[in-house]
Write an enzyme that holds these catalytic residues in place. Structure first.
Site, short mmCIF file in Angstrom:
data_model
loop_
_atom_site.label_atom_id
_atom_site.label_comp_id
_atom_site.label_asym_id
_atom_site.label_seq_id
_atom_site.Cartn_x
_atom_site.Cartn_y
_atom_site.Cartn_z
N ASP A 1 -14.49 0.99 -9.78
CA ASP A 1 -15.58 0.33 -9.94
C ASP A 1 -15.90 -0.38 -8.60
O ASP A 1 -16.35 -1.59 -8.47
CB ASP A 1 -15.68 -0.63 -10.83
N GLU B 1 -23.87 2.79 -18.05
CA GLU B 1 -23.46 1.70 -17.35
C GLU B 1 -23.44 1.82 -15.93
O GLU B 1 -23.95 2.69 -15.32
CB GLU B 1 -21.81 1.31 -17.85
O1 FUB Z 1 -13.33 -0.90 -15.11
C1 FUB Z 1 -13.74 -1.09 -16.57
C2 FUB Z 1 -15.08 -0.49 -17.00
O2 FUB Z 1 -15.06 0.91 -16.69
C3 FUB Z 1 -16.17 -0.72 -16.03
O3 FUB Z 1 -16.91 -1.80 -16.27
C4 FUB Z 1 -17.32 0.38 -16.19
O4 FUB Z 1 -18.25 0.42 -15.30
C5 FUB Z 1 -16.36 1.65 -16.18
O5 FUB Z 1 -16.14 2.05 -14.82
#
Ligand code: FUB
Length: 364
Positions: free
Chosen positions: A49, A259
């Site tokens: 991320d 997301e």
């Molecule tokens: O790293 C945990 C979660 O996985 C992140 O917050 C999301 O965007 C996904 O990459």
């Protein structure tokens, strides 16, 4: 005559050193393995991320620090049990890559219990602000902010979550006039679907609205206060429309928001890029102001190896870069590694889809 020579020599040296500095170009590191375009930025720890920023002439990467916690993989992200953040940094030519010591740990944050997921950072008024999601004691995701004098931390957290904050994946965009905006949200494990009525519904859906023909759940945003610590206004949903002006629907899994919202600005246009989650894509939409609406334009990144696809964009010198992650080192979805690759905007402002994974076992 002597002083003219001295001035000439000084001028030549200045031109030489300026040229050296200007030409220190960041180049992506190409992978000898034909399945992968790039090599991992660091191998000492698992990282994911990535939110990249240029601070003090150096590139800082604010990333999740993946660990093996034994959590069983499920649709709520139970396998992502991160507990701290190590900031990464490198010179603008890609040298001197550094994994800094832990900059913030979940034990330092009074309100946070677990799940230090994707963070971001911003600089304003001489201070660095780290924005992060975490689950509180009621198992509800909130957003926190922590402050430091240094881009790598250590960061001192605010005692409470940001008022009115919820869900995951905060990212902060500072516009040319200095106004700062925070973008956030994620469905499924990121809980955004449980806030559709304005308050958290602990018994709400585990995934989305469950209504295929309804408009998809939207990312959220708010302007930040001048001290960068709170929302200055009510949280707003950001509309993502198709080219006919209609909302993208819940069933449109290749285009709907899942997301990882991220904003960059190019030639006066605001680009909202985001992950489509279970279809493993990064998509982008454009608008003419930070609040949207944004019009869906196409793919930013094709699937990487591993379930999640989460990114940031940054301009270094004259070149744009995508920071992303995959699972090359571990082969496990919850143990990821950060990479970066270059990309361009086409003459009409569009971005041709980036492809960084050429293997076939990407969807595990
Ligand atoms: O790293 C945990 C979660 O996985 C992140 O917050 C999301 O965007 C996904 O990459």
């Amino acid at each position: 005559m002597k002083s003219i020579c001295t001035i000439a020599i000084l001028y030549a040296l200045t031109v030489f050193f300026t040229a050296c500095t200007t030409h220190a170009q960041l180049n992506e590191s190409l992978n000898p393995n034909p399945d992968f375009k790039n090599t991992p930025l660091v191998t000492e720890i698992y990282t994911a991320d990535p939110s990249a920023h240029l601070f003090n002439g150096r590139i800082y990467i604010y990333a999740s620090h993946d660990i093996e916690s034994g959590g069983i993989e499920d649709d709520s992200g139970n396998h992502f049990n991160m507990i701290d953040y190590n900031v990464l940094s490198m010179d603008t030519d890609g040298s001197n890559v550094t994994v800094h010591p832990v900059g913030l740990s979940v034990d330092d944050v009074a309100w946070a219990e677990s799940k230090f997921w994707a963070p971001d950072a911003a600089y304003k008024n001489g201070k660095y602000y780290l924005y992060f999601p975490a689950k509180d004691k009621d198992n509800v995701f909130r957003l926190g902010v922590a402050v430091s004098e240094n881009p790598e931390g250590p960061f001192v957290p605010q005692p409470e979550p940001m008022k009115g904050s919820y869900s995951i994946d905060p990212s902060v965009f500072i516009d040319d006039d200095g106004s700062a905006y925070i973008y956030f949200g994620g469905i499924w494990g990121g809980q955004l679907q449980r806030w559709e009525e304005g308050a958290y519904d602990a018994n709400g859906s585990l995934k989305d609205s469950g209504i295929p023909n309804s408009p998809a759940i939207l990312p959220r945003m708010a302007k930040l206060t001048d001290d960068m610590l709170e929302f200055e206004e009510e949280v707003k949903s950001i509309e993502i429309l198709d080219k006919s002006g209609n909302p993208i629907l819940t069933k449109d899994l290749d285009r709907r928001f899942f997301e990882a919202p991220w904003i960059h600005k190019y030639n006066g246009v605001y680009y909202l890029s985001y992950s489509t989650g279970d279809t493993h894509l990064l998509a982008y939409a454009t608008g003419d102001n930070p609040y949207g609406p944004f019009t869906y334009q196409g793919l930013l990144n094709e699937p990487v190896q591993g379930w999640t696809n989460h990114h940031s964009t940054i301009k270094v010198g004259d070149q744009w870069f995508l920071f992303y992650h995959d699972t090359e080192i571990s082969g496990k979805t919850h143990l990821r590694n950060v990479k970066f690759t270059s990309f361009n905007h086409n003459k009409d402002g569009s971005i041709s889809p980036i492809k960084t994974y050429f293997g076939s076992d990407w969807r595990f």
